[in-house]
Design a protein around this motif. Structure first.
Motif, PDB file in Angstrom:
ATOM      1  N   ASP A  36       0.853  -1.185   0.000  1.00  0.00           N
ATOM      2  CA  ASP A  36       0.000   0.000   0.000  1.00  0.00           C
ATOM      3  C   ASP A  36       0.891   1.237   0.000  1.00  0.00           C
ATOM      4  O   ASP A  36       1.573   1.513   0.978  1.00  0.00           O
ATOM      5  N   ALA A  37       0.883   1.966  -1.100  1.00  0.00           N
ATOM      6  CA  ALA A  37       1.752   3.132  -1.244  1.00  0.00           C
ATOM      7  C   ALA A  37       1.118   4.420  -0.726  1.00  0.00           C
ATOM      8  O   ALA A  37       1.795   5.443  -0.657  1.00  0.00           O
ATOM      9  N   LYS A  38      -0.126   4.380  -0.331  1.00  0.00           N
ATOM     10  CA  LYS A  38      -0.817   5.592   0.128  1.00  0.00           C
ATOM     11  C   LYS A  38      -0.075   6.230   1.294  1.00  0.00           C
ATOM     12  O   LYS A  38       0.353   5.567   2.227  1.00  0.00           O
ATOM     13  N   GLY A  39       0.076   7.548   1.210  1.00  0.00           N
ATOM     14  CA  GLY A  39       0.692   8.309   2.289  1.00  0.00           C
ATOM     15  C   GLY A  39       2.208   8.291   2.307  1.00  0.00           C
ATOM     16  O   GLY A  39       2.823   8.902   3.168  1.00  0.00           O
ATOM     17  N   ARG A  40       2.831   7.617   1.381  1.00  0.00           N
ATOM     18  CA  ARG A  40       4.299   7.539   1.355  1.00  0.00           C
ATOM     19  C   ARG A  40       4.858   8.696   0.525  1.00  0.00           C
ATOM     20  O   ARG A  40       4.361   9.001  -0.548  1.00  0.00           O
ATOM     21  N   ALA A  41       5.925   9.303   1.031  1.00  0.00           N
ATOM     22  CA  ALA A  41       6.567  10.412   0.325  1.00  0.00           C
ATOM     23  C   ALA A  41       7.490   9.909  -0.775  1.00  0.00           C
ATOM     24  O   ALA A  41       7.728  10.607  -1.757  1.00  0.00           O
ATOM     25  N   LEU A  42       8.015   8.703  -0.604  1.00  0.00           N
ATOM     26  CA  LEU A  42       8.919   8.082  -1.576  1.00  0.00           C
ATOM     27  C   LEU A  42       8.862   6.585  -1.342  1.00  0.00           C
ATOM     28  O   LEU A  42       8.906   6.133  -0.196  1.00  0.00           O
ATOM     29  N   TRP A  43       8.730   5.811  -2.413  1.00  0.00           N
ATOM     30  CA  TRP A  43       8.739   4.358  -2.273  1.00  0.00           C
ATOM     31  C   TRP A  43       9.367   3.738  -3.513  1.00  0.00           C
ATOM     32  O   TRP A  43       9.584   4.411  -4.519  1.00  0.00           O
ATOM     33  N   ALA A  44       9.693   2.455  -3.415  1.00  0.00           N
ATOM     34  CA  ALA A  44      10.374   1.782  -4.515  1.00  0.00           C
ATOM     35  C   ALA A  44       9.794   0.396  -4.747  1.00  0.00           C
ATOM     36  O   ALA A  44       9.351  -0.276  -3.821  1.00  0.00           O
ATOM     37  N   ARG A  45       9.827  -0.011  -6.015  1.00  0.00           N
ATOM     38  CA  ARG A  45       9.456  -1.371  -6.405  1.00  0.00           C
ATOM     39  C   ARG A  45      10.717  -2.020  -6.969  1.00  0.00           C
ATOM     40  O   ARG A  45      11.305  -1.530  -7.924  1.00  0.00           O
ATOM     41  N   PHE A  46      11.137  -3.116  -6.341  1.00  0.00           N
ATOM     42  CA  PHE A  46      12.382  -3.793  -6.707  1.00  0.00           C
ATOM     43  C   PHE A  46      12.078  -5.057  -7.503  1.00  0.00           C
ATOM     44  O   PHE A  46      11.133  -5.778  -7.205  1.00  0.00           O
ATOM     45  N   ASN A  47      12.920  -5.318  -8.505  1.00  0.00           N
ATOM     46  CA  ASN A  47      12.823  -6.562  -9.261  1.00  0.00           C
ATOM     47  C   ASN A  47      14.152  -6.825  -9.944  1.00  0.00           C
ATOM     48  O   ASN A  47      14.956  -5.904 -10.131  1.00  0.00           O
ATOM     49  N   HIS A  48      14.377  -8.061 -10.282  1.00  0.00           N
ATOM     50  CA  HIS A  48      15.520  -8.362 -11.137  1.00  0.00           C
ATOM     51  C   HIS A  48      15.075  -9.372 -12.178  1.00  0.00           C
ATOM     52  O   HIS A  48      14.231 -10.229 -11.930  1.00  0.00           O
ATOM     53  N   VAL A  49      15.616  -9.203 -13.369  1.00  0.00           N
ATOM     54  CA  VAL A  49      15.225 -10.012 -14.509  1.00  0.00           C
ATOM     55  C   VAL A  49      16.449 -10.757 -15.010  1.00  0.00           C
ATOM     56  O   VAL A  49      17.380 -10.130 -15.540  1.00  0.00           O
ATOM     57  N   PRO A  50      16.476 -12.076 -14.837  1.00  0.00           N
ATOM     58  CA  PRO A  50      17.607 -12.832 -15.384  1.00  0.00           C
ATOM     59  C   PRO A  50      17.633 -12.726 -16.909  1.00  0.00           C
ATOM     60  O   PRO A  50      16.588 -12.668 -17.560  1.00  0.00           O
ATOM     61  N   GLY A  51      18.844 -12.686 -17.458  1.00  0.00           N
ATOM     62  CA  GLY A  51      19.002 -12.589 -18.897  1.00  0.00           C
ATOM     63  C   GLY A  51      19.507 -13.892 -19.487  1.00  0.00           C
ATOM     64  O   GLY A  51      19.410 -14.956 -18.873  1.00  0.00           O
ATOM     65  N   LEU A  52      20.062 -13.786 -20.670  1.00  0.00           N
ATOM     66  CA  LEU A  52      20.559 -14.971 -21.360  1.00  0.00           C
ATOM     67  C   LEU A  52      21.923 -15.386 -20.820  1.00  0.00           C
ATOM     68  O   LEU A  52      22.819 -14.554 -20.694  1.00  0.00           O
ATOM     69  N   PRO A  53      22.108 -16.662 -20.526  1.00  0.00           N
ATOM     70  CA  PRO A  53      23.428 -17.138 -20.107  1.00  0.00           C
ATOM     71  C   PRO A  53      24.294 -17.425 -21.330  1.00  0.00           C
ATOM     72  O   PRO A  53      23.806 -17.546 -22.453  1.00  0.00           O
ATOM     73  N   SER A  54      25.593 -17.547 -21.091  1.00  0.00           N
ATOM     74  CA  SER A  54      26.509 -17.939 -22.167  1.00  0.00           C
ATOM     75  C   SER A  54      27.575 -18.854 -21.573  1.00  0.00           C
ATOM     76  O   SER A  54      27.774 -18.888 -20.359  1.00  0.00           O
ATOM     77  N   SER A  55      28.229 -19.604 -22.430  1.00  0.00           N
ATOM     78  CA  SER A  55      29.325 -20.493 -22.009  1.00  0.00           C
ATOM     79  C   SER A  55      30.568 -20.149 -22.808  1.00  0.00           C
ATOM     80  O   SER A  55      30.916 -20.834 -23.769  1.00  0.00           O
ATOM     81  N   PRO A  56      31.262 -19.056 -22.437  1.00  0.00           N
ATOM     82  CA  PRO A  56      32.409 -18.615 -23.227  1.00  0.00           C
ATOM     83  C   PRO A  56      33.660 -19.470 -23.044  1.00  0.00           C
ATOM     84  O   PRO A  56      34.578 -19.359 -23.833  1.00  0.00           O
ATOM     85  N   GLU A  57      33.705 -20.297 -21.990  1.00  0.00           N
ATOM     86  CA  GLU A  57      34.884 -21.125 -21.741  1.00  0.00           C
ATOM     87  C   GLU A  57      34.463 -22.589 -21.687  1.00  0.00           C
ATOM     88  O   GLU A  57      33.467 -22.929 -21.083  1.00  0.00           O
ATOM     89  N   ILE A  58      35.251 -23.449 -22.287  1.00  0.00           N
ATOM     90  CA  ILE A  58      34.951 -24.869 -22.250  1.00  0.00           C
ATOM     91  C   ILE A  58      35.964 -25.578 -21.362  1.00  0.00           C
ATOM     92  O   ILE A  58      35.621 -26.144 -20.347  1.00  0.00           O
ATOM     93  N   GLY A  59      37.254 -25.534 -21.669  1.00  0.00           N
ATOM     94  CA  GLY A  59      38.314 -26.112 -20.829  1.00  0.00           C
ATOM     95  C   GLY A  59      37.963 -27.485 -20.304  1.00  0.00           C
ATOM     96  O   GLY A  59      37.606 -28.384 -21.049  1.00  0.00           O
ATOM     97  N   ALA A  60      38.064 -27.675 -18.982  1.00  0.00           N
ATOM     98  CA  ALA A  60      37.740 -28.954 -18.355  1.00  0.00           C
ATOM     99  C   ALA A  60      36.227 -29.159 -18.281  1.00  0.00           C
ATOM    100  O   ALA A  60      35.765 -30.237 -17.950  1.00  0.00           O
ATOM    101  N   GLY A  61      35.480 -28.156 -18.576  1.00  0.00           N
ATOM    102  CA  GLY A  61      34.022 -28.205 -18.558  1.00  0.00           C
ATOM    103  C   GLY A  61      33.480 -26.815 -18.816  1.00  0.00           C
ATOM    104  O   GLY A  61      34.200 -25.829 -18.669  1.00  0.00           O
ATOM    105  N   PRO A  62      32.231 -26.704 -19.209  1.00  0.00           N
ATOM    106  CA  PRO A  62      31.690 -25.379 -19.506  1.00  0.00           C
ATOM    107  C   PRO A  62      31.578 -24.502 -18.256  1.00  0.00           C
ATOM    108  O   PRO A  62      31.302 -24.980 -17.169  1.00  0.00           O
TER     109      PRO A  62
END
Length: 135
Positions: A36-62
Motif C-alpha cells: 500500500d503506497a498511500k501516504g508515502r513520500a517516496l517508495w520503490a518497487r524492486f525486481n531483477h530479470v535474469p538474462g541470457l546465459p553464455s558459455s564462453p569457456e569450455i576447458g575442463a568443462g563449460p
C-alpha cells in the motif's frame, strides 16, 4: 552460480541501501502481502530479470556466465517535485554501480536512470536499471 545465489546477492545488496527504509520497498511476490503506497513520500518497487546465459569457456568443462538486469522503480507523489526522487536515484546508482561481490563471481555494471514521469496513477516515476553478470 545458481539463480537462487544471484537472487540472494541482489536482495542482500538492496537491503544494505540506506536510501529508503525496508517498509518503503516492495519486492516481487512479497510475503508482507499487497503493498500500500498511500501516504508515502517516496517508495520503490524492486525486481531483477535474469538474462541470457553464455558459455564462453569450455576447458575442463563449460563455465556458464549468467546476465541480468536489476530494476528499481522509484515513486514520489505527483506534483511534489523531483528532488527527493533524484537524490534517491543518485544514491541507488552509487550503491549498485560497479559493485562486485566479495567472492568476485557477481558484478554490476553501469547503472542508468530513466525519468518515466507521470505514470498515470498519481505518482512521478524514475526507473534505475543496473546490468549484472555472474559466474
Amino acid at each position: 552460480m545458481t539463480l537462487e545465489q544471484i537472487r540472494d546477492i541482489i536482495i542482500v545488496r538492496m537491503s544494505e541501501w540506506i536510501g529508503l527504509p525496508r517498509k518503503d520497498i516492495t519486492y516481487p511476490n512479497d510475503r508482507d502481502g499487497p503493498f500500500d503506497a498511500k501516504g508515502r513520500a517516496l517508495w520503490a518497487r524492486f525486481n531483477h530479470v535474469p538474462g541470457l546465459p553464455s558459455s564462453p569457456e569450455i576447458g575442463a568443462g563449460p563455465v556458464v556466465r549468467r546476465t541480468g538486469l536489476i530494476i528499481v522503480q522509484l515513486f514520489v507523489p505527483l506534483d511534489t517535485g523531483d528532488l527527493a526522487i533524484t537524490r534517491a536515484a543518485d544514491t541507488l546508482v552509487s550503491h549498485f554501480q560497479f559493485y562486485t561481490a566479495p567472492d568476485a563471481q557477481f558484478e554490476c555494471f553501469e547503472a542508468s536512470a530513466a525519468v518515466i514521469g507521470n505514470e498515470g496513477n498519481g505518482w512521478w516515476q524514475v526507473n534505475v536499471s543496473i546490468p549484472y553478470r555472474a559466474y
